[in-house]
Design a protein around this motif. Structure first.
Motif, mmCIF file in Angstrom:
data_model
loop_
_atom_site.group_PDB
_atom_site.id
_atom_site.type_symbol
_atom_site.label_atom_id
_atom_site.label_comp_id
_atom_site.label_asym_id
_atom_site.label_seq_id
_atom_site.Cartn_x
_atom_site.Cartn_y
_atom_site.Cartn_z
ATOM 1 N N ARG A 508 0.834 -1.213 0.000
ATOM 2 C CA ARG A 508 0.000 0.000 0.000
ATOM 3 C C ARG A 508 0.863 1.257 0.000
ATOM 4 N N ILE A 509 1.947 1.265 0.795
ATOM 5 C CA ILE A 509 2.810 2.440 0.880
ATOM 6 C C ILE A 509 3.497 2.698 -0.463
ATOM 7 N N ALA A 510 3.942 1.641 -1.147
ATOM 8 C CA ALA A 510 4.606 1.800 -2.440
ATOM 9 C C ALA A 510 3.673 2.436 -3.449
ATOM 10 N N ALA A 511 2.369 2.028 -3.373
ATOM 11 C CA ALA A 511 1.393 2.611 -4.303
ATOM 12 C C ALA A 511 1.188 4.090 -4.009
ATOM 13 N N LEU A 512 1.177 4.461 -2.709
ATOM 14 C CA LEU A 512 0.975 5.868 -2.351
ATOM 15 C C LEU A 512 2.180 6.726 -2.743
ATOM 16 N N LEU A 513 3.383 6.195 -2.533
ATOM 17 C CA LEU A 513 4.587 6.975 -2.826
ATOM 18 C C LEU A 513 4.818 7.117 -4.324
ATOM 19 N N ASP A 514 4.480 6.076 -5.051
ATOM 20 C CA ASP A 514 4.637 6.083 -6.508
ATOM 21 C C ASP A 514 6.083 6.367 -6.913
ATOM 22 N N VAL A 515 7.021 5.636 -6.272
ATOM 23 C CA VAL A 515 8.449 5.754 -6.606
ATOM 24 C C VAL A 515 9.000 4.338 -6.747
ATOM 25 N N ASP A 516 10.186 4.269 -7.333
ATOM 26 C CA ASP A 516 10.828 2.975 -7.527
ATOM 27 C C ASP A 516 11.651 2.646 -6.280
ATOM 28 N N LEU A 517 11.102 1.806 -5.399
ATOM 29 C CA LEU A 517 11.784 1.470 -4.157
ATOM 30 C C LEU A 517 12.957 0.517 -4.371
ATOM 31 N N ASP A 518 13.138 0.015 -5.587
ATOM 32 C CA ASP A 518 14.321 -0.795 -5.895
ATOM 33 C C ASP A 518 15.522 0.076 -6.242
ATOM 34 N N ASP A 519 15.287 1.383 -6.442
ATOM 35 C CA ASP A 519 16.363 2.325 -6.764
ATOM 36 C C ASP A 519 17.100 2.673 -5.461
ATOM 37 N N SER A 520 18.428 2.419 -5.396
ATOM 38 C CA SER A 520 19.197 2.654 -4.168
ATOM 39 C C SER A 520 19.218 4.130 -3.785
ATOM 40 N N ASP A 521 19.241 5.040 -4.770
ATOM 41 C CA ASP A 521 19.224 6.473 -4.468
ATOM 42 C C ASP A 521 17.911 6.870 -3.816
ATOM 43 N N VAL A 522 16.800 6.309 -4.318
ATOM 44 C CA VAL A 522 15.482 6.608 -3.740
ATOM 45 C C VAL A 522 15.423 6.115 -2.297
ATOM 46 N N ARG A 523 15.912 4.907 -2.055
ATOM 47 C CA ARG A 523 15.872 4.368 -0.693
ATOM 48 C C ARG A 523 16.712 5.221 0.258
ATOM 49 N N LEU A 524 17.915 5.639 -0.195
ATOM 50 C CA LEU A 524 18.778 6.464 0.664
ATOM 51 C C LEU A 524 18.115 7.808 0.959
#
Length: 542
Positions: A508-524
């Motif tokens: 649910r959170i991934a759908a709300l954020l609408d970002v690529d959580l597999d991207d290391s820069d996004v996670r950092l």
């Protein structure tokens, strides 16, 4: 220039400031030999040799106030007069009381020497003068002579060596009176006698097995015992020779006062330069600091110098004084410690530790204190071991060090870094000693988080659930998931929920954020935002 309070320290016990202006800058001495003289100006410390009555002192204070002179030295009696003190406060003249038994000639010479040493920052040795006095005394009594200070250290000895007994040989070789001799003389009241009177006296042979007969001349100034002259004679000298020795004792007293003045003021100037090197880059600091590289260490907590749990009396002393006394007692004679606005700092060399002696013996242990060092005093290895030793005695203390500085101009940066480490770890109390190069991951994250937190937050976190309770729960879930990448079970354990709950929430959170959580820069970036703008709750909602 040097502050008036620092000048008076050179004659402590003989000179004390009773009026305003202890910080008044002094750069010259002026001697007032007539009460009608109109002398003195900005930067002048006026010595009122002729001001022997309160009336004369009062008139001088008024005149000096008009001329802008910062300070006036008079004898204790006129300095204690209420009218004179009131006038000094009104006119802004620092009033200094000089002991009645102090010699003006000695005072003038010591103060001039002190001002000269403070201006150059380099001490002048008086050892040659003391050796010359020892030889002169030996010529008078036709026997060997030593000059010692009040701590039983040999300062000088005569070149005449005939009939040297074992005690003299041991004293000269070790540059200190043997402990057994000191103990016997102390028990016999010899040192107590010198502390109370300046009368010379004779010690017959046999006081200790190694000590022959001695004629002893106390060295005193202003009621303070500074040292002594020891003459290896078989009988007391003739009266004229004794008077000559008393005159020599006065000369030795002057030399010892000068030496102390040089030492005290040189250290004050050195500490001021040390403090400035931590605030502003000083490229020349490498010329007067020990050989680098260096570490800057911030010392926190309140130690007890004797290595016991902190006493109530110790709590009343300035923190810097407590740390200086603590480290001196453990073998660092002149600790490079200063207080800057935000703490007590040490500058130590980043030398490798040395091994202990045979059977684990610590060669630096002393004065009955448990061994606390594994390296040379003044090194980082030594300091961290000393702080750990203080902590083991029950004192809550910490030492947080910056990374090594290869150049002296880097010391201000190192001071700020040491404070960062202290701010990061001191509140947790889980370690006595920390250094930046051992905790670099946490320090790097803290710096990045601080930078992110200083700006208005950007990014997709605002898209999380609008209900405050749900939003907080989602943030905790996202942070746990980011902190344990690829390990949802560990994230679930941290949150106290089932692993499937974590997976459901993250979909649910991934759908709300609408970002690529597999991207290391996004996670950092998300981790930094969560750390900077959302303080973690120790009891997060499930």
């Amino acid at each position: 220039m040097i502050a008036l309070a620092d000048v008076t320290l050179t004659l402590r016990g003989q000179m004390v400031v009773v009026g305003p202006g202890t910080g008044a800058p002094i750069d010259d001495l002026v001697v007032m030999e007539s009460p009608r003289e109109h002398i003195g100006g900005p930067g002048d410390l006026v010595l009122g040799v002729c001001l022997d009555t309160p009336k004369r002192a009062l008139a001088a204070v008024e005149r000096l106030g008009d001329r802008g002179a910062p300070g006036l030295v008079v004898r204790t009696r006129p300095a204690a007069d209420p009218e004179v003190v009131a006038a000094a406060h009104r006119r802004g003249v620092a009033l200094v009381a000089l002991a009645e038994n102090a010699s003006w000639a000695h005072v003038i010479q010591v103060l001039r020497e002190a001002l000269n040493r403070a201006a150059t920052g380099a001490p002048r040795t008086v050892a040659d003068d003391l050796f010359a006095l020892a030889d002169a005394a030996a010529g008078l009594v036709e026997a060997a002579v030593t000059i010692e200070d009040a701590r039983h250290r040999v300062l000088a000895y005569s070149s005449r060596q005939h009939r040297a007994d074992p005690a003299r040989v041991s004293t000269i070789v070790g540059r200190r009176v043997p402990a057994a001799v000191v103990s016997t003389l102390r028990a016999g009241g010899v040192f107590r006698r010198m502390a109370r009177s300046d009368e010379p006296f004779f010690l017959a042979a046999g006081v200790t097995p190694d000590l022959g007969a001695r004629f002893v001349v106390p060295v005193r100034a202003g009621g303070e015992w500074l040292g002594s002259i020891w003459c290896a004679v078989d009988a007391p000298p003739a009266a004229p020779v004794i008077e000559e020795l008393r005159t020599m004792a006065a000369a030795v007293a002057l030399q010892l006062l000068t030496q102390r003045a040089q030492t005290d003021l040189t250290r004050l100037v050195w500490l001021d330069r040390l403090r400035q090197s931590l605030v502003e880059p000083a490229a020349d600091a490498a010329t007067w600091l020990p050989t680098g590289p260096w570490r800057v260490v911030v010392l926190a907590g309140t130690p007890d110098p004797a290595g016991r749990p902190l006493s109530e009396s110790a709590r009343e002393l300035p923190l810097l004084d407590l740390w200086v006394a603590t480290l001196r007692r453990r073998g660092w004679p002149q600790p490079a410690l200063v207080d800057v606005a935000d703490g007590v700092f040490a500058i130590v060399t980043d030398a490798a530790p040395i091994a202990r002696g045979r059977e684990g013996h610590d060669p630096l242990a002393r004065d009955g204190i448990a061994p606390s060092t594994v390296g040379r005093a003044g090194t980082w290895a030594w300091l961290r071991a000393a702080v750990e030793d203080v902590a083991s005695a029950g004192c809550l203390v910490t030492a947080c060090a910056a990374t090594p500085s290869e150049v002296a101009a880097d010391l201000p940066r190192a001071r700020r870094e040491a404070l960062e480490v202290a701010e990061l770890y001191a509140p947790h109390g889980d370690s006595t000693v920390r250094q930046a190069d051992e905790v670099w991951p946490a320090l790097t994250i803290a710096r990045a988080t601080r930078a992110v937190g200083g700006d208005r937050p950007i990014g997709p976190l605002a898209a999380l659930a609008t209900d405050p309770a749900d939003q907080e729960r989602d943030r905790h879930t996202l942070r746990a998931w980011l902190d344990h990448p690829g390990a949802p079970r560990r994230a679930a354990a941290e949150l106290g929920v089932h692993v499937n709950t974590v997976r459901y929430r993250m979909d649910r959170i991934a759908a709300l954020l609408d970002v690529d959580l597999d991207d290391s820069d996004v996670r950092l970036a998300l981790q930094l935002l969560l750390r900077a703008h959302h303080t973690p709750d120790p009891f997060p909602p499930n």
